[in-house]
Design an enzyme around this catalytic site. Structure first.
Site, PDB file in Angstrom:
ATOM      1  N   HIS A  60     -12.149 -21.454  47.832  1.00 35.77           N
ATOM      2  CA  HIS A  60     -12.999 -21.988  47.135  1.00 35.77           C
ATOM      3  C   HIS A  60     -12.285 -23.241  46.301  1.00 35.77           C
ATOM      4  CE1 HIS A  60     -11.139 -18.973  44.213  1.00 35.77           C
ATOM      5  NE2 HIS A  60     -11.253 -20.079  43.454  1.00 35.77           N
TER       6      HIS A  60
ATOM      7  N   GLU B 136     -16.047 -22.416  42.196  1.00 32.94           N
ATOM      8  CA  GLU B 136     -15.840 -21.714  41.103  1.00 32.94           C
ATOM      9  C   GLU B 136     -16.131 -23.014  39.886  1.00 32.94           C
ATOM     10  OE1 GLU B 136     -11.914 -20.389  40.577  1.00 32.94           O
ATOM     11  OE2 GLU B 136     -12.386 -18.776  38.887  1.00 32.94           O
TER      12      GLU B 136
HETATM   13 CO    CO Z   1     -10.125 -19.666  41.655  1.00 32.22          CO
END
Ligand code: CO
Length: 134
Positions: free
Chosen positions: A79, A130
């Site tokens: 991510h 995120e």
């Molecule tokens: Co992270």
């Protein structure tokens, strides 16, 4: 809405070996490992001049990160984390735009003791995002 790139996360099968690669071969500053049972991972942060790399190793059999490692046995990019000023305002605006927030859509405390949320990769060009409130 999104600000700086806070970190890029890489899942690894062996955190000790990965830390050694970043420290000894790439010459980066590497933190000691921290267990995060509520996220099912052990993390190491690699400090770069302009951002961080988050090395993730699954912690426990129920870790969602284990599935990623089964699909990518050598590890891989997991991510990207973008900073936001107000995570609740960001979430509400994203949900209003039709984006999916993972889990119960309530911020959880992440690796830097700050609130984080994850956004569905299918809504963001195949990338798990995120968001971290700074
Ligand atoms: Co992270």
């Amino acid at each position: 809405m999104i600000g700086k790139l806070n970190h890029v996360a890489v899942v690894v099968p062996d955190l000790t070996a990965a830390s050694a690669i970043y420290r000894d071969i790439l010459g980066a500053k590497v933190s000691t490992p921290v267990d995060m049972p509520e996220h099912g991972v052990t993390t190491v942060f690699v400090e770069l001049p302009n951002t961080k790399i988050e090395l993730l190793q699954p912690l426990g059999d129920e870790s969602p990160t284990s599935k990623f490692l089964h699909r990518n046995p050598n590890g891989g990019m997991h991510h990207v984390c973008y900073e936001v000023a107000d995570i609740i305002a960001a979430r509400d605006s994203l949900v209003a735009a039709g984006a999916r927030v993972l889990g119960d859509a309530e911020p959880k405390i992440g690796a830097h003791n700050k609130p984080v949320l994850f956004l569905h990769p299918k809504d963001f060009c195949g990338t798990l995002i995120e968001l971290e409130q700074i």
